[in-house]
Scaffold this motif. Structure first.
Motif, PDB file in Angstrom:
ATOM      1  N   THR A  68      21.586  48.010  70.106  1.00 41.43           N
ATOM      2  CA  THR A  68      20.332  47.388  69.658  1.00 41.43           C
ATOM      3  C   THR A  68      19.800  46.335  70.629  1.00 41.43           C
ATOM      4  N   GLU A  69      20.685  45.672  71.355  1.00 41.78           N
ATOM      5  CA  GLU A  69      20.239  44.558  72.196  1.00 41.78           C
ATOM      6  C   GLU A  69      19.224  44.976  73.266  1.00 41.78           C
TER       7      GLU A  69
ATOM      8  N   ASP B 177      24.354  44.365  69.180  1.00 42.13           N
ATOM      9  CA  ASP B 177      25.409  45.124  69.834  1.00 42.13           C
ATOM     10  C   ASP B 177      24.818  45.800  71.065  1.00 42.13           C
ATOM     11  N   PRO B 178      25.632  46.510  71.865  1.00 44.41           N
ATOM     12  CA  PRO B 178      25.108  47.114  73.098  1.00 44.41           C
ATOM     13  C   PRO B 178      24.075  48.209  72.863  1.00 44.41           C
TER      14      PRO B 178
ATOM     15  N   HIS C 193      29.141  53.067  72.998  1.00 43.15           N
ATOM     16  CA  HIS C 193      29.534  52.106  71.972  1.00 43.15           C
ATOM     17  C   HIS C 193      30.476  52.748  70.948  1.00 43.15           C
TER      18      HIS C 193
ATOM     19  N   THR D  40      34.413  51.674  70.378  1.00 44.60           N
ATOM     20  CA  THR D  40      34.890  51.227  69.066  1.00 44.60           C
ATOM     21  C   THR D  40      35.826  52.248  68.413  1.00 44.60           C
TER      22      THR D  40
ATOM     23  N   GLU E 195      23.136  39.812  61.412  1.00 46.26           N
ATOM     24  CA  GLU E 195      24.259  40.371  62.162  1.00 46.26           C
ATOM     25  C   GLU E 195      23.994  40.227  63.654  1.00 46.26           C
TER      26      GLU E 195
ATOM     27  N   GLU F 253      24.088  54.854  64.514  1.00 46.97           N
ATOM     28  CA  GLU F 253      25.463  55.321  64.628  1.00 46.97           C
ATOM     29  C   GLU F 253      25.729  56.478  63.670  1.00 46.97           C
TER      30      GLU F 253
END
Length: 224
Positions: free
Chosen positions: A76-77, A73-74, A108, A112, A70, A6
């Protein structure tokens, strides 16, 4: 979870055009590598070693995440799920997993509320977008950390060390900095030292930092 990816993408967008300041082939590879390093720092993947159920050097998904890990998220998944299906050599991972990584990352960050998507004029049959930042606080901190590490000998945070190491591998620090020859010689020397993993020598490394250094060393040659 995708802090490295990010912040790297936000840094690349932090310019007057609000478009990534790195050509697409290098950008695709370096952002995918950043996601791999996010997973490594979270101890979700690591390079295989002799005795593992995969050839040494391949990127291997770890079977159990720590209870305090943690959530995915869309961004890393999908990368982790692919490596859970089969281990991949770093070069193969960068080429096969990069096809949607940038899109997932942009989506993402937009969801966010960190960037906005704006359609810009482009050649016929092509769609191009700008992604203006909605707030510069995060990217400002990230840029300040990069500059402090490169020019003030500040010990880098793991995510900052990863960003510098990846951009150095693709000759991409010019996307963030504008320097004269003397400045580039200095930055190249500093970035080379960071890329070797010596940034953690000043304090004992915990397992996540060690895994990040080892995985960075495995991924960087595939970028170069």
């Amino acid at each position: 979870m995708a802090k490295i990816a990010e912040e790297l993408f936000l840094l690349l967008l932090d310019n007057g055009s609000a478009q990534p300041a790195l050509d697409k082939p290098r950008r695709t590879r370096v952002l995918t590598a950043a996601v791999l390093l996010d997973l490594a720092y979270a101890c979700r993947i690591r390079p295989a070693v002799p005795g593992d159920p995969a050839p040494a050097g391949q990127l291997l998904a770890l079977s159990d995440a720590a209870p305090t890990a943690e959530p995915l998220d869309p961004v890393t998944e999908p990368v982790l799920r692919a490596l859970q299906k089969r281990p991949l050599r770093p070069a193969r991972a960068l080429s096969t997993l990069g096809r949607r990584t940038e899109r997932n990352l942009a989506d993402h960050l937009e969801r966010t509320g960190q960037i906005r998507r704006i359609r810009v004029p482009a050649k016929r049959f092509r769609r191009e977008y700008a992604w203006p930042l909605t707030n510069r606080d995060r990217v400002g901190r990230a840029r300040a950390e990069v500059l402090a590490v490169l020019f003030e000998d500040q010990v880098p945070a793991p995510s900052t060390a990863a960003i510098i190491s990846l951009l150095h591998a693709v000759d991409g620090l010019g996307a963030l900095l504008s320097l004269n020859d003397r400045g580039w010689r200095w930055v190249h020397a500093q970035a080379t030292e960071i890329a070797t993993g010596t940034w953690g020598d000043d304090a004992p490394m915990a397992v996540p930092e060690m895994n990040l250094v080892v995985t960075t060393a495995s991924v960087r040659p595939a970028l170069m």
